[in-house]
Design an enzyme around this catalytic site. Structure first.
Site, mmCIF file in Angstrom:
data_model
loop_
_atom_site.group_PDB
_atom_site.id
_atom_site.type_symbol
_atom_site.label_atom_id
_atom_site.label_comp_id
_atom_site.label_asym_id
_atom_site.label_seq_id
_atom_site.Cartn_x
_atom_site.Cartn_y
_atom_site.Cartn_z
ATOM 1 N N THR A 67 3.155 35.340 45.802
ATOM 2 C CA THR A 67 2.673 34.695 46.649
ATOM 3 C C THR A 67 3.016 33.019 46.373
ATOM 4 O O THR A 67 3.502 32.952 45.007
ATOM 5 C CB THR A 67 1.217 34.935 46.976
ATOM 6 O OG1 THR A 67 0.845 34.277 48.239
ATOM 7 C CG2 THR A 67 0.177 34.726 46.010
ATOM 8 N N LYS A 71 7.269 31.950 45.670
ATOM 9 C CA LYS A 71 8.090 32.744 46.460
ATOM 10 C C LYS A 71 9.744 32.469 46.347
ATOM 11 O O LYS A 71 10.617 33.192 46.610
ATOM 12 C CB LYS A 71 7.602 32.724 47.859
ATOM 13 C CG LYS A 71 6.321 33.544 48.363
ATOM 14 C CD LYS A 71 6.110 33.692 49.613
ATOM 15 C CE LYS A 71 4.873 34.243 50.073
ATOM 16 N NZ LYS A 71 4.555 34.508 51.483
ATOM 17 N N ASP A 107 7.482 39.169 55.026
ATOM 18 C CA ASP A 107 6.775 38.220 56.051
ATOM 19 C C ASP A 107 7.035 38.188 57.521
ATOM 20 O O ASP A 107 6.199 38.246 58.396
ATOM 21 C CB ASP A 107 6.766 36.769 55.723
ATOM 22 C CG ASP A 107 6.006 36.537 54.207
ATOM 23 O OD1 ASP A 107 4.928 37.358 54.103
ATOM 24 O OD2 ASP A 107 6.150 35.512 53.518
ATOM 25 N N GLY A 133 9.467 26.237 57.342
ATOM 26 C CA GLY A 133 9.029 26.464 55.955
ATOM 27 C C GLY A 133 9.562 27.677 55.696
ATOM 28 O O GLY A 133 10.057 28.740 56.471
ATOM 29 N N ASN A 154 9.543 21.814 64.480
ATOM 30 C CA ASN A 154 9.243 21.330 63.232
ATOM 31 C C ASN A 154 8.906 20.156 63.014
ATOM 32 O O ASN A 154 9.574 19.233 63.720
ATOM 33 C CB ASN A 154 10.054 22.240 62.150
ATOM 34 C CG ASN A 154 9.590 22.199 60.824
ATOM 35 O OD1 ASN A 154 8.192 22.846 60.413
ATOM 36 N ND2 ASN A 154 10.147 21.506 59.786
ATOM 37 N N THR A 156 9.530 18.151 60.759
ATOM 38 C CA THR A 156 10.888 17.667 60.339
ATOM 39 C C THR A 156 11.999 18.303 61.006
ATOM 40 O O THR A 156 12.327 19.435 60.832
ATOM 41 C CB THR A 156 10.956 17.976 58.746
ATOM 42 O OG1 THR A 156 9.976 17.499 57.939
ATOM 43 C CG2 THR A 156 12.346 17.233 58.119
HETATM 44 P P1 ATR Z 1 5.067 28.468 53.839
HETATM 45 O O1 ATR Z 1 5.877 29.011 52.736
HETATM 46 O O2 ATR Z 1 3.658 28.797 54.016
HETATM 47 O O3 ATR Z 1 5.679 28.452 55.083
HETATM 48 P P2 ATR Z 1 6.303 25.608 53.373
HETATM 49 O O4 ATR Z 1 7.740 26.241 53.121
HETATM 50 O O5 ATR Z 1 5.701 24.686 52.634
HETATM 51 O O6 ATR Z 1 4.957 26.815 53.265
HETATM 52 O O7 ATR Z 1 6.141 25.179 54.919
HETATM 53 C C1 ATR Z 1 5.197 24.603 55.547
HETATM 54 C C2 ATR Z 1 5.362 24.193 56.935
HETATM 55 O O8 ATR Z 1 4.229 23.443 57.382
HETATM 56 C C3 ATR Z 1 6.600 23.444 57.255
HETATM 57 O O9 ATR Z 1 7.171 23.820 58.421
HETATM 58 C C4 ATR Z 1 5.963 21.985 57.360
HETATM 59 O O10 ATR Z 1 6.757 21.004 58.143
HETATM 60 P P3 ATR Z 1 7.854 20.059 57.362
HETATM 61 O O11 ATR Z 1 8.978 21.145 57.095
HETATM 62 O O12 ATR Z 1 8.041 19.350 58.430
HETATM 63 O O13 ATR Z 1 7.373 19.740 55.899
HETATM 64 C C5 ATR Z 1 4.573 22.323 57.960
HETATM 65 N N1 ATR Z 1 3.664 21.235 57.859
HETATM 66 C C6 ATR Z 1 2.894 20.972 56.799
HETATM 67 N N2 ATR Z 1 1.963 20.082 57.010
HETATM 68 C C7 ATR Z 1 2.217 19.647 58.229
HETATM 69 C C8 ATR Z 1 1.692 18.523 59.044
HETATM 70 N N3 ATR Z 1 0.631 17.956 58.682
HETATM 71 N N4 ATR Z 1 1.920 18.461 60.353
HETATM 72 C C9 ATR Z 1 3.065 19.289 60.869
HETATM 73 N N5 ATR Z 1 3.382 20.188 60.141
HETATM 74 C C10 ATR Z 1 3.152 20.354 58.803
#
Ligand code: ATR
Length: 288
Positions: A67, A71, A107, A133, A154, A156
């Site tokens: 986790t 990962k 997942d 992500g 997303n 980004t």
């Molecule tokens: P995981 O493995 O749990 O998917 P991750 O790879 O860090 O974790 O991905 C987190 C996701 O949450 C991403 O899509 C991220 O968007 P970005 O690619 O733009 O970073 C999104 N995310 C995290 N914080 C956010 C926020 N405050 N608003 C919108 N999206 C957010």
């Protein structure tokens, strides 16, 4: 559970792991099937990951879950990767097959199975996926094999575009866009299902929601994979407008069942596991 000299080991590694429900799920399953294994969680940092994997090999663990935050890092310590896990770029399940460590990602399948078990149709549906992500990638790579439409939104936007291009050579129709109110409005108006795979709504962001309440409606299925808190603001507001809701425990359960199947080539009976998770759910709501 009777532990003896032949008891095999399954593990979870990551940080934090103290509150993980995976030991509860897997130990309940092992007990139900009378399998002489125990599932333990270990807090492991990126710095010690290579040593831990080496030790797992030496002592011959049957398999392990991985986790946050490991990962991605785990990939370079494995002997083989399932093709989907390689494309996703993240592994949450490792199988020890005759001394070789093989990485998988369950997942995405966990999300699809959770939807199907809740009688949510995937084929023919328009699915909005929030987030690109690690988890978003796993979900998109699983949905791409289905006859559905997917809109990946997303924060980004380049990441949603990249992911959309990567998963567009399957039967699914794939669109992409930014995670903005305007884009949500366009895509949610056509949607049957929306899946939140972003961390928005997760503690400490639990006052936030990725979708304004005004864009939610009955007729929509809202699946939030965040399980801390269990009822996110998104799910509460979805429930308030009469939408169907599915919470993060469903994802947790189903990705775990897929891991179990990789290790033992069969699904465990789920009655007792569901009861154990219902206790967790009841406990959560009783303490609010
Ligand atoms: P995981 O493995 O749990 O998917 P991750 O790879 O860090 O974790 O991905 C987190 C996701 O949450 C991403 O899509 C991220 O968007 P970005 O690619 O733009 O970073 C999104 N995310 C995290 N914080 C956010 C926020 N405050 N608003 C919108 N999206 C957010």
């Amino acid at each position: 559970m009777r532990i003896n000299g032949r008891t095999g080991l399954l593990c979870l590694i990551g940080d934090p792991v103290e509150h993980s429900l995976s030991p509860l799920i897997h130990n309940t399953a092992l007990k139900e099937l009378g399998l002489n294994y125990v599932y333990m969680a270990f807090r492991v940092s990126k710095d010690t990951l290579s040593q831990v994997v080496k030790a797992f090999k030496v002592i011959g663990v049957k398999g392990f879950n991985v986790t946050m935050p490991l990962k991605k890092d785990i990939l370079c310590f494995l002997d083989e990767l399932d093709p989907k896990a390689l494309k996703i770029g993240a592994v949450n399940t490792v199988l020890n097959r005759f001394g070789r460590f093989i990485g998988f990602n369950t997942d995405g399948m966990g999300v699809v199975k959770a939807l199907e078990k809740n009688n949510v149709k995937i084929d023919g549906s328009y699915i909005v996926l929030l987030g690109a992500g690690g988890t978003g990638r796993a979900i998109a790579y699983t949905l791409m094999d289905r006859e559905c439409s997917i809109a990946i939104l997303n924060r980004t936007v380049e990441k949603s575009k990249m992911l959309a291009l990567e998963v567009s050579d399957g039967p699914a129709m794939v669109e992409w866009g930014p995670l903005t109110e305007g884009s949500l409005k366009i895509h949610l108006s056509k949607a049957d299902v929306v899946i939140n795979s972003t961390s928005v709504g997760m503690k400490p962001m639990d006052g936030e929601t990725p979708i304004p309440k005004s864009l939610l409606r009955s007729g929509l299925t809202v699946f939030d994979i965040v399980y801390n808190p269990l009822e996110t603001r998104l799910l509460r507001e979805a429930r308030e407008v009469g939408a169907r809701t599915i919470d993060g425990l469903e994802m947790l359960l189903n990705q775990a069942l897929e891991s179990f199947k990789i290790w033992f080539e069969a699904y465990p009976p789920i009655e007792q596991i569901k009861n154990a998770l219902e206790d967790v759910r009841r406990g959560y709501f009783a303490h609010r």
